[in-house]
Design a protein around this motif. Structure first.
Motif, short mmCIF file in Angstrom:
data_model
loop_
_atom_site.label_atom_id
_atom_site.label_comp_id
_atom_site.label_asym_id
_atom_site.label_seq_id
_atom_site.Cartn_x
_atom_site.Cartn_y
_atom_site.Cartn_z
N LEU A 60 0.82 -1.22 0.00
CA LEU A 60 0.00 0.00 0.00
C LEU A 60 0.85 1.27 0.00
CD1 LEU A 60 -2.60 -1.34 2.52
CD2 LEU A 60 -3.03 -0.86 0.12
N SER A 61 2.16 1.09 -0.16
CA SER A 61 3.06 2.23 -0.24
C SER A 61 3.11 3.04 1.07
CB SER A 61 2.67 3.15 -1.40
OG SER A 61 3.80 3.56 -2.08
N PRO A 80 -0.71 6.43 -6.60
CA PRO A 80 -1.94 6.48 -5.78
C PRO A 80 -3.15 5.85 -6.47
CG PRO A 80 -0.83 8.59 -5.73
CD PRO A 80 -0.09 7.75 -6.73
N ARG A 83 -4.14 2.30 -5.76
CA ARG A 83 -4.81 1.98 -4.49
C ARG A 83 -6.30 2.29 -4.52
NH1 ARG A 83 0.07 4.61 -2.84
NH2 ARG A 83 -1.02 6.51 -2.24
N ARG A 84 -6.77 2.88 -5.60
CA ARG A 84 -8.20 3.25 -5.65
C ARG A 84 -9.12 2.03 -5.53
NH1 ARG A 84 -10.43 7.97 -6.53
NH2 ARG A 84 -8.58 8.89 -7.42
N LEU B 109 -2.69 6.81 4.22
CA LEU B 109 -1.76 6.59 3.10
C LEU B 109 -2.25 5.50 2.15
CD1 LEU B 109 1.70 6.81 4.91
CD2 LEU B 109 0.60 8.54 3.51
N SER B 110 -3.17 4.65 2.62
CA SER B 110 -3.68 3.58 1.76
C SER B 110 -4.72 4.10 0.77
CB SER B 110 -4.28 2.46 2.60
OG SER B 110 -5.55 2.85 3.10
N LYS B 111 -5.13 5.35 0.96
CA LYS B 111 -6.15 5.91 0.07
C LYS B 111 -5.50 6.45 -1.21
CE LYS B 111 -9.34 4.94 2.90
NZ LYS B 111 -10.23 3.83 2.57
N PRO B 112 -6.28 6.56 -2.28
CA PRO B 112 -5.68 7.01 -3.55
C PRO B 112 -5.44 8.52 -3.58
CG PRO B 112 -8.01 6.57 -3.84
CD PRO B 112 -7.70 6.19 -2.44
N VAL B 113 -4.67 8.98 -2.63
CA VAL B 113 -4.37 10.41 -2.51
C VAL B 113 -2.86 10.54 -2.38
CG1 VAL B 113 -4.81 12.48 -1.14
CG2 VAL B 113 -6.52 10.69 -1.21
N THR B 114 -2.28 11.52 -3.06
CA THR B 114 -0.83 11.69 -2.96
C THR B 114 -0.49 12.17 -1.56
OG1 THR B 114 -0.98 13.95 -3.72
CG2 THR B 114 -0.55 12.29 -5.41
N ARG B 115 0.71 11.85 -1.13
CA ARG B 115 1.13 12.26 0.21
C ARG B 115 1.14 13.79 0.34
NH1 ARG B 115 5.46 8.41 3.14
NH2 ARG B 115 4.44 6.44 2.75
#
Lengths: 310, 275
Positions: A60-61, A80, A83-84, B109-115
């Motif tokens: 999951l980075s 990202p 992970r969607r 952080l597991s969500k599809p959003v950049t850090r």
């Protein structure tokens, strides 16, 4: 080159940590290559500190790899967007206690890109499904461990992800709640959701998963279909009324013989020996009670793998 | 949508931690003080008799309204640049590192959003919480005094803008330290250091010659130009309120540059960190 259909794919994935003072290297994950196909229920097992959670975090980075690569749905997991389509329930989660159950679901679903109207509908539906509808407007700080776990699972399901990564999903949940979670996951599997389960509860993995990997010291020790891993060699035949003379002849065919309360249990090393043994038993007038293929439990396999390394 | 959700969540956390309501209560008390306790009777157009809690100010003599309004507004602006900033940093430092708590950060952080978006969302959320409170206080005082005296000093709004700007710069420092250390206490200490050292460095042309060694003099000069100029910004707001010209825009742009570098460093460190 043929495109991989795997939903999760890692290639030599490694994470090494350097000790603060000694400078020594800890290989938390040490070159794991795995593939999880669509629709699978994959169980990741390993003793404490074997690198299971670090492996999930790499997927999951949440942590960056020292070497190797990981892909989700064919995309580099550092992207990202990869992970969607993933729903994730972390181990030892700490959800914001200032949010209510409903607000928590709404917030994390917003981060997954769900539109507001859909979020509202889905949150209500899932709260009902995990038995927390009456708690929707109450702050999470008031929830019990089991309720938090169910809420966490609802959070992972909010955006209807085709892949669920669950780290100890039934941790702290009572047996009834555990059953509810298992039923919910089974239903999702029937609908085609791929489930990646990280758990130390072997019975849970054995009941639910069809593929497993056991990791030890950051490496995959054993991986494959559960049925293959637990398959033993040979067959068990139980019979009643076995005459003494037949027992002597069967001694030569069976790997072991044990008698309990008039029932004799033979273990034959292969199918041919088992068939020969059954013929002999029938000829002797004994009654066959059961014939089963010899299997190990997942616990047997796990202990063998872990102890084998020691 | 994700940035908005992050901002909204920060507001929600500030509500729950009573930070927002604490600020709002203090600001409301101050506005009510001016609204209810301060009585201004205009006598000769530009002069007035002033009472606070019924007690005469200036021994009953008439005071120049414009001067009095500037004085009050200057006081409020000075409050914003001193106690206001200290309180804001204290509140903000509690809101930033909570994001990095184990068990919470993994899920974010597991969500599809950049850090970078996650961190900027939090930064903007905290800035929004503090700015909303500062602007509430400033607009409230400005409206009450304007309605009572008929004097609408737009410079006061600019001064408030400068205070929010100074906070934004310091918040970038808080953010960087919080990312590196996950410690609210350390983040507060470092931000306070920059506030406290600012009036000293503002005297750089007097302090530097006191050092015998050239490198020491150059260090003082260098630190003045590199560090955020909180004191100079406060001074700038005072001059704006008094309709006086200020020496230049250097304190503004150099502080903005410092804040941008801190924010950039915070984002870079966050993008590389393992949780």
């Amino acid at each position: 080159m043929a495109m991989s259909t795997a939903i999760i794919e890692t290639d030599g994935l490694a994470k090494h940590f350097r000790r603060l003072w000694s400078g020594g290297l800890v290989r938390a994950v040490d070159g794991i290559s795995l593939q999880v196909e669509p629709g699978a229920a994959f169980g990741l097992l390993g003793p404490n500190g074997s690198g299971k959670t670090t492996f999930v975090k790499l997927l999951l980075s949440v942590v960056h790899p020292t070497a190797g690569s990981s892909r989700l749905f064919g995309r580099d997991s550092r992207d990202p967007e990869a992970r969607r389509p993933v729903g994730y329930l972390p181990e030892n989660h700490r959800f914001p206690t200032y949010q209510t159950g409903f607000q928590m679901l709404d917030f994390y679903a917003a981060l997954s890109g769900m539109p507001p109207e859909d979020r509202r509908r889905r949150a209500a539906e899932l709260l009902e499904q995990v038995g927390l509808a009456d708690w929707a407007g109450i702050r999470i700080g008031k929830y019990s461990k089991g309720m938090l776990q169910r809420l966490g699972l609802a959070q992972a399901l909010m955006h209807r992800p085709p892949l669920l990564i669950l780290d100890e999903p039934t941790d702290g949940v009572d047996p009834v709640g555990r059953r509810q979670i298992r039923d919910l996951l089974s239903e999702l599997r029937r609908q085609g959701t791929t489930i990646f389960l990280n758990s130390h509860l072997l019975a849970e993995v054995e009941t639910f998963c069809d593929q497993v990997a056991i990791i030890r010291a950051g490496r995959v020790a054993v991986a494959g279909k559960l049925a293959d891993l637990t398959a033993g060699s040979g067959y068990h035949v139980s019979a009643a009324g076995v005459p003494e003379a037949a027992r002597d002849r069967l001694q030569a065919l069976a790997a072991s013989i044990a008698a309990t309360n008039g029932v004799v249990r033979f273990q034959f090393p292969d199918r041919a020996a088992a068939n020969q043994g059954i013929d002999l038993l029938r000829e002797s007038g004994a009654e066959i009670e059961s014939v089963t293929s010899a299997r190990s439990t997942l616990e047997d396999v796990f202990v063998r793998v872990v102890e084998g390394a020691q | 949508m994700t940035t908005l959700a992050l901002i909204q969540d920060t507001f929600r956390e500030s509500f729950a931690r009573k930070i927002f309501w604490g600020f709002l209560g203090c600001s409301t008390a101050l506005i009510l003080l001016f609204l209810l306790a301060l009585n201004i009777d205009l006598v000769e157009g530009a002069r007035a008799a002033v009472t606070i809690f019924g007690q005469e100010v200036n021994r009953g003599r008439l005071v120049e309204v414009d001067k009095m309004v500037r004085g009050i507004l200057g006081g409020v602006a000075a409050f914003l640049f001193t106690a206001g900033l200290f309180l804001s940093i204290f509140a903000a430092a509690g809101l930033i590192p909570t994001v990095f708590e184990p068990g919470r950060i993994e899920l974010l952080l597991s969500k599809p959003v950049t850090r970078s978006r996650l961190l900027v969302g939090r930064y903007l959320g905290v800035l929004g919480v503090i700015a909303a409170n500062m602007l509430y206080l400033v607009l409230g005082v400005w409206l009450v005094l304007g309605a009572k005296t008929g004097i609408w000093n737009a410079g006061f709004l600019a001064a408030a803008g400068l205070a929010v700007f100074a906070f934004a710069v310091l918040l970038a420092v808080v953010l960087l330290v919080a990312v590196l250390s996950s410690s609210a206490v350390l983040a507060t200490m470092v931000a306070y250091f920059f506030v406290l050292v600012s009036p000293l460095l503002a005297q750089h042309d007097r302090i530097a010659p006191l050092f015998r060694r050239p490198w020491a003099r150059e260090t003082v000069e260098c630190l003045y130009y590199v560090f955020p100029k909180i004191y100079d910004l406060g001074n700038m707001s005072r001059l704006i309120l008094q309709d006086r010209t200020f020496p230049g825009w250097m304190p503004l742009w150099s502080s903005a540059l410092f804040g941008a570098v801190m924010l950039g460093a915070g984002l870079w460190a966050f993008s590389r960190k393992d949780y």
